[in-house]
Design an enzyme around this catalytic site. Structure first.
Site, PDB file in Angstrom:
ATOM      1  N   HIS B 114       0.880  -1.171   0.000  1.00 35.37           N
ATOM      2  CA  HIS B 114       0.000   0.000   0.000  1.00 35.37           C
ATOM      3  C   HIS B 114       0.923   1.229   0.000  1.00 35.37           C
ATOM      4  CE1 HIS B 114      -2.791   3.008   1.622  1.00 35.37           C
ATOM      5  NE2 HIS B 114      -3.787   2.187   1.351  1.00 35.37           N
ATOM      6  N   ASP B 190       3.289  -4.035   7.865  1.00 39.30           N
ATOM      7  CA  ASP B 190       2.001  -3.335   7.755  1.00 39.30           C
ATOM      8  C   ASP B 190       0.895  -4.375   7.954  1.00 39.30           C
ATOM      9  OD1 ASP B 190      -0.357  -2.149   6.946  1.00 39.30           O
ATOM     10  OD2 ASP B 190       0.353  -1.582   4.949  1.00 39.30           O
ATOM     11  N   GLN B 193      -4.381  -5.043   6.890  1.00 40.06           N
ATOM     12  CA  GLN B 193      -5.376  -5.989   6.366  1.00 40.06           C
ATOM     13  C   GLN B 193      -5.450  -7.270   7.171  1.00 40.06           C
ATOM     14  OE1 GLN B 193      -7.591  -5.286   4.107  1.00 40.06           O
ATOM     15  NE2 GLN B 193      -6.726  -3.267   3.750  1.00 40.06           N
ATOM     16  N   LYS B 216     -10.166  -0.315  10.312  1.00 42.35           N
ATOM     17  CA  LYS B 216     -10.300  -1.583   9.583  1.00 42.35           C
ATOM     18  C   LYS B 216     -10.500  -2.751  10.545  1.00 42.35           C
ATOM     19  CE  LYS B 216      -7.139  -0.052   5.917  1.00 42.35           C
ATOM     20  NZ  LYS B 216      -8.091   0.548   4.986  1.00 42.35           N
ATOM     21  N   CYS B 356      -4.775   2.375  -3.846  1.00 41.97           N
ATOM     22  CA  CYS B 356      -3.558   2.945  -3.242  1.00 41.97           C
ATOM     23  C   CYS B 356      -2.388   1.970  -3.357  1.00 41.97           C
ATOM     24  CB  CYS B 356      -3.779   3.334  -1.775  1.00 41.97           C
ATOM     25  SG  CYS B 356      -5.094   4.511  -1.534  1.00 41.97           S
TER      26      CYS B 356
END
Lengths: 140, 399
Positions: B114, B190, B193, B216, B356
């Site tokens: 991302h 990261d 998700q 999220k 993104c």
């Protein structure tokens, strides 16, 4: 929530717009100026080429990687801007914006089908992109 | 089970509404909304500053929220930094780690990142003179880990996603941790998700730093988490200065506090942190093996349904192993944005675009982007069916 089925064929995907989008885009071989613009929301990219004679647009070519609305609007831009004075053509983006966002009249009759895009704010950029590219190619 | 979970989310109690955009923004459990409202009603005060009743309550609530996050991550409280979001966490980390980087140093990211885990490094590299190189992906969008020679003696940081926000492909973090640590590099992950699909133990995975977003993970917007190993956070300089993060202050300088306060300059998003704590407590209470089984069963149904549609290509792994219930696809003759619009008219919320992740779009040859349907524990079979039916009708309009 919306009514399933009926809205699928909603006005913005009317045949007139689909026909405009289906017109093959052609770039100019030797343009006087070119501009490329992206719409970061949907990833549309418009390349617009110009040839100018005595301050008027003599020829206009374009290339589009984008959604149906963007392609259709680019066809209208390519057809309608030829013969316009550069100063007038450069104002089209602002006038299309007024048409979409403030209820203004279509600055070009061929843009009438795009009045149906007014309620869809997230799609305004798709219609505006070719006209913004035109203004950019004209150095505005 | 999904029925019970859905009752927790007030927004889902709407006929004809099919929310498949959780990878962009997960919906809020009612308890989270109530916790945020209750906090502002009963404990709205700044933290670690006041002595009055509301301030004491705010301190307790904020600390409890940090404890909830720590529990969710199997971590210690002082390893949990509250930030304004995942993007903020990753940017802060890049600035803090990047402070010591310069010419001759290397950061290894991936083309699957991302923008939030790529652009901070690229922009900083321009100023500091280090280089950023990227791991490639295979045709399914999975990071190619067969050749990790990019992670060499010049490498100081490896920054990768735990799971792609486009393909749903899950990264083999332990493998990258081994490679990074073998050359003395730090591993930044990261987790934006991954976290919405169950508790994570970043330390056990081998990560050195781990970031995720509250919105999220069924929490409020404006809140994120940066986790770091205590000993590594202690070595990092602050990147934002202000109140709440310094001890001694004079006109000749200031002495930053220990983590996590060192990285929480100014008034933190207190109510949002409280909401996130409640969200993660809710998540921690779920039967995740069962939830995952349902999520993946629906993912299989979606993948099979997409495969049966004319001219549709799934972007990402077709096998359920090592993927999340985040499914992207393209359809011949249909721009993703047009599909997303027509699906929205049928009450199906998906995302169309580049997500993104422009370098990944380029790597996968998706110049016009793709459509993404992202599932969550509240997704049911009717949502997937509505998507597949909607696509069928959208194709009739667009083709």
């Amino acid at each position: 929530m919306s009514n399933p089925g009926e809205n699928m064929t909603e006005a913005i995907y009317q045949q007139e717009i689909k026909d405009l989008a289906a017109v093959a885009a052609r770039r100019l071989d030797v343009p006087d100026a070119s501009a490329t613009l992206d719409n970061p929301l949907c990833g549309d990219t418009v390349v617009l080429d110009l040839r100018l004679t005595d301050g008027r647009i003599e020829a206009l070519g374009h290339g589009v990687k984008g959604c149906l609305l963007c392609k259709a609007a680019a066809t209208v831009a390519a057809r309608s801007a030829v013969g316009l004075e550069a100063d007038v053509a450069a104002t089209l983006a602002d006038r299309v914006s007024v048409m979409l966002k403030q209820g203004g009249e279509p600055p070009i009759p061929a843009l009438a089908p795009f009045l149906t895009v007014r309620p869809h704010k997230s799609r305004h950029g798709c219609v505006l992109l070719p006209f913004k590219a035109l203004a950019k190619a004209l150095g505005r | 089970m999904t029925v019970a979970i859905r009752t927790v989310f007030p927004v889902l109690d709407r006929a004809g509404f099919h929310y498949l955009d959780s990878a962009a923004m997960a919906q809020l459990p009612g308890a989270v909304m109530e916790a945020v409202a209750h906090h502002d009603l009963t404990a709205r005060a700044n933290v670690h500053r006041g002595l009055h009743e509301l301030a004491r309550r705010a301190d307790d609530a904020y600390d409890a929220a940090r404890q909830s996050v720590a529990r969710f991550l199997s971590a210690e409280m002082d390893e949990v930094v509250f930030t304004g979001g995942c993007t903020m966490a990753l940017n802060m980390l890049a600035l803090a780690l990047g402070e010591a980087l310069g010419p001759g140093d290397r950061v290894v990211a991936s083309v699957a990142e991302h923008h939030s885990n790529l652009l901070p490094w690229l922009m900083l590299a321009q100023r500091k003179g280090f280089e950023v190189v990227t791991l490639a992906v295979d045709d399914d969008g999975r990071l190619r880990l067969d050749d990790l020679s990019l992670i060499n003696e010049h490498c100081r940081v490896v920054a990768v996603t735990h799971a792609s926000n486009v393909t749903g492909a899950v990264t083999d973090i332990p493998r990258l941790a081994e490679a990074a640590h073998a050359v003395g590099a730090r591993l930044v992950v990261d987790g934006a998700q991954m976290v919405p699909h169950g508790p994570v133990n970043p330390r056990a995975l081998g990560a050195d730093f781990y970031a995720f977003a509250g919105h999220k993970a069924y929490g409020p917007t404006g809140i994120g988490v940066l986790w770091g190993r205590r000993e590594l956070l202690a070595q990092l300089p602050p990147v934002l200065w202000g109140g709440g993060m310094v001890g001694m202050v004079g006109l000749d300088g200031a002495l930053p506090l220990d983590p996590p306060q060192r990285f929480e300059a100014g008034t933190p998003p207190v109510a949002q942190a409280v909401g996130l704590g409640v969200a993660l407590d809710w998540m921690s209470g779920l039967d995740w093996p069962a939830v995952t089984a349902v999520e993946m069963s629906l993912t299989r149904h979606l993948l099979d349904g997409l495969a049966a549609l004319d001219g549709v290509r799934v972007v990402g792994p077709l096998k359920l192993e090592a993927r999340l219930p985040v499914v992207s696809f393209v359809a011949e003759g249909c721009h993703p944005h047009d599909l997303a619009h027509l699906l929205a008219e049928r009450g199906v919320a998906v995302r169309g675009g580049a997500h993104c992740a422009r370098p990944l779009m380029t790597a996968l040859g998706l110049e016009e982007g793709c459509v993404r349907a992202s599932l969550a524990p509240y997704t049911n079979r009717a949502d997937v069916e509505a998507l597949l039916d909607g696509l069928d009708l959208a194709f009739k309009v667009l083709r």
